[in-house]
Scaffold this motif. Sequence first.
Motif, mmCIF file in Angstrom:
data_model
loop_
_atom_site.group_PDB
_atom_site.id
_atom_site.type_symbol
_atom_site.label_atom_id
_atom_site.label_comp_id
_atom_site.label_asym_id
_atom_site.label_seq_id
_atom_site.Cartn_x
_atom_site.Cartn_y
_atom_site.Cartn_z
ATOM 1 N N ILE A 79 0.942 -1.276 0.114
ATOM 2 C CA ILE A 79 -0.021 -0.084 0.006
ATOM 3 C C ILE A 79 0.762 1.131 0.085
ATOM 4 O O ILE A 79 0.697 2.093 -0.924
ATOM 5 N N ALA A 80 2.042 1.250 1.005
ATOM 6 C CA ALA A 80 2.653 2.417 1.018
ATOM 7 C C ALA A 80 3.427 2.743 -0.483
ATOM 8 O O ALA A 80 3.307 4.224 -0.909
ATOM 9 N N ALA A 81 3.811 1.685 -1.229
ATOM 10 C CA ALA A 81 4.541 1.876 -2.496
ATOM 11 C C ALA A 81 3.633 2.548 -3.368
ATOM 12 O O ALA A 81 3.934 3.128 -4.468
ATOM 13 N N GLY A 82 2.338 2.633 -3.277
ATOM 14 C CA GLY A 82 1.477 3.011 -4.196
ATOM 15 C C GLY A 82 0.792 4.547 -3.747
ATOM 16 O O GLY A 82 0.056 5.129 -4.618
ATOM 17 N N THR A 83 1.412 4.999 -2.644
ATOM 18 C CA THR A 83 0.774 6.364 -2.162
ATOM 19 C C THR A 83 2.141 7.181 -1.780
ATOM 20 O O THR A 83 3.387 6.678 -1.865
ATOM 21 N N ASN A 84 1.794 8.519 -1.430
ATOM 22 C CA ASN A 84 2.996 9.494 -1.495
ATOM 23 C C ASN A 84 3.002 9.916 0.081
ATOM 24 O O ASN A 84 4.095 10.332 0.487
ATOM 25 N N ASN A 85 1.733 10.486 0.691
ATOM 26 C CA ASN A 85 1.631 11.161 1.703
ATOM 27 C C ASN A 85 1.005 10.516 2.873
ATOM 28 O O ASN A 85 1.286 10.673 4.087
ATOM 29 N N ILE A 86 0.172 9.637 2.865
ATOM 30 C CA ILE A 86 -1.009 9.295 3.735
ATOM 31 C C ILE A 86 -0.240 8.344 4.581
ATOM 32 O O ILE A 86 0.652 7.713 4.137
ATOM 33 N N ARG A 87 -0.310 8.413 6.068
ATOM 34 C CA ARG A 87 0.284 7.299 6.996
ATOM 35 C C ARG A 87 -0.175 5.879 6.689
ATOM 36 O O ARG A 87 -1.362 5.844 6.463
ATOM 37 N N VAL A 88 0.538 4.967 6.701
ATOM 38 C CA VAL A 88 0.352 3.477 6.583
ATOM 39 C C VAL A 88 0.858 2.942 7.865
ATOM 40 O O VAL A 88 1.772 3.029 8.361
ATOM 41 N N THR A 107 12.494 -1.499 8.651
ATOM 42 C CA THR A 107 12.715 -1.524 6.943
ATOM 43 C C THR A 107 11.658 -0.669 6.291
ATOM 44 O O THR A 107 11.924 0.020 5.351
ATOM 45 N N LEU A 108 10.475 -0.772 6.960
ATOM 46 C CA LEU A 108 9.133 -0.064 6.220
ATOM 47 C C LEU A 108 9.708 1.519 6.450
ATOM 48 O O LEU A 108 9.247 2.255 5.711
ATOM 49 N N ALA A 109 10.117 1.858 7.730
ATOM 50 C CA ALA A 109 10.445 3.267 7.893
ATOM 51 C C ALA A 109 11.493 3.724 7.224
ATOM 52 O O ALA A 109 11.545 4.760 6.800
ATOM 53 N N SER A 110 12.479 2.881 6.982
ATOM 54 C CA SER A 110 13.641 3.426 5.781
ATOM 55 C C SER A 110 12.918 3.587 4.610
ATOM 56 O O SER A 110 13.345 4.433 3.829
ATOM 57 N N LEU A 111 12.119 2.489 3.967
ATOM 58 C CA LEU A 111 11.659 2.811 2.661
ATOM 59 C C LEU A 111 10.385 4.074 2.595
ATOM 60 O O LEU A 111 10.641 4.683 1.399
ATOM 61 N N TYR A 112 9.884 4.255 3.423
ATOM 62 C CA TYR A 112 8.785 5.310 3.515
ATOM 63 C C TYR A 112 8.848 6.117 4.838
ATOM 64 O O TYR A 112 7.920 5.992 5.716
ATOM 65 N N PRO A 113 9.910 6.956 4.919
ATOM 66 C CA PRO A 113 10.096 7.587 6.270
ATOM 67 C C PRO A 113 9.146 8.746 6.498
ATOM 68 O O PRO A 113 8.467 9.426 5.601
ATOM 69 N N GLY A 114 8.797 8.528 7.794
ATOM 70 C CA GLY A 114 7.810 9.737 8.260
ATOM 71 C C GLY A 114 6.336 9.427 8.110
ATOM 72 O O GLY A 114 5.560 10.100 8.196
ATOM 73 N N ARG A 115 6.314 8.118 7.681
ATOM 74 C CA ARG A 115 4.733 7.766 7.202
ATOM 75 C C ARG A 115 4.059 6.266 7.732
ATOM 76 O O ARG A 115 3.033 5.881 7.700
ATOM 77 N N ILE A 116 4.989 5.720 8.709
ATOM 78 C CA ILE A 116 4.927 4.284 9.105
ATOM 79 C C ILE A 116 4.228 4.467 10.674
ATOM 80 O O ILE A 116 4.973 5.173 11.583
ATOM 81 N N ASP A 117 3.049 3.820 11.092
ATOM 82 C CA ASP A 117 2.624 3.730 12.277
ATOM 83 C C ASP A 117 2.714 2.335 12.669
ATOM 84 O O ASP A 117 2.597 1.318 11.789
#
Length: 323
Positions: A63-72, A93-103
């Motif tokens: 899901i995160a790979a298909g979005t830009n800003n929404i938190r996932v 790993t998720l936080a490294s790939l999508y910094p500032g977006r992972i909960d």
Amino acid sequence: MIPLSILELARVTQDGDIRAALDRARDVAVHAEQWGFERIWIAEHHNFAGIASAATSLAIAHIAAGTNNIRVGAGGIMLPNHAPYIIAEQFGTLASLYPGRIDLGLGRAPGTDQATVRALRRTPGSDDRFPQDVLELQAWLAPSQPDQTIQAIPGAGTEVPLWILGSSLFGAQLAAELGLPYAFASHFAPAALIPALESYRTRFKPSAQLAKPHAMVGVNIIAADTDAEARRLATTQQMSFTNMIRGTRGLSQPPIDDIETYWSPAEKAHVQQMMSVSIHGGPETVRAGIEALVARTGADELIVVSDIYEHAARLRSLEIMAG
């Protein structure tokens, strides 16, 4: 309006498959991002034919790979099923790939039946260690110390925000003690909603992550252009809950015109109790329902389950909520 978020179950429908369920979840996130939703969370369930989110961190990445800003994130990871160190690596790993977006929302239930619990190699009493496991996970995600010989790589220093999930006073009190945000599962277990929120707020201790309480409330919302259409769409979820009571879980079913033909009076009463925190209706009905729920609970955020069979109708439901 307060922030709205989405709890995604990646439901597998009778005319679809697992890939379709995961792709629909990603498409929901794409649209939710455009409509201003705060976050989308994936729930960990195991051995459910109708839910495709067992490998929760992988679904989050999709899901995160298909979005830009929404938190996932996870709503949640059932921590007693896992070693905290492994979860730190996955979410690092998720936080490294999508910094500032992972909960990272954490629960202590198994998310499955007892036979599957054994297949998960979950040890007896593992849920009793939940508070210690949360602290251990928090430590793995913190910056490493100079003399630390074991590190979560990736993970150390990412400080992925943690949430406590629950449906009882236990989770509320733990979240308050640790100074973490709290999400209450009132979308299926509403009985202790108000006492749990009161306990959380009165006992809350500020932490490095959170200065004041932040309570998120789960709610079932089915929105459509008319109240009648919303009630028809809601029968998909009502049948799902009825099947759960019967012990006959299966794939998501298309809506029906008359739910009274599907459940018995006893099943109806049980389902209505479980789904008492629900709003079904057209735009005005939904808006009024949201306002009433926020007034009753003082919620800082709502997380929405919108269990609708047809993908286009589900997108329309979310669009109405956001509008």
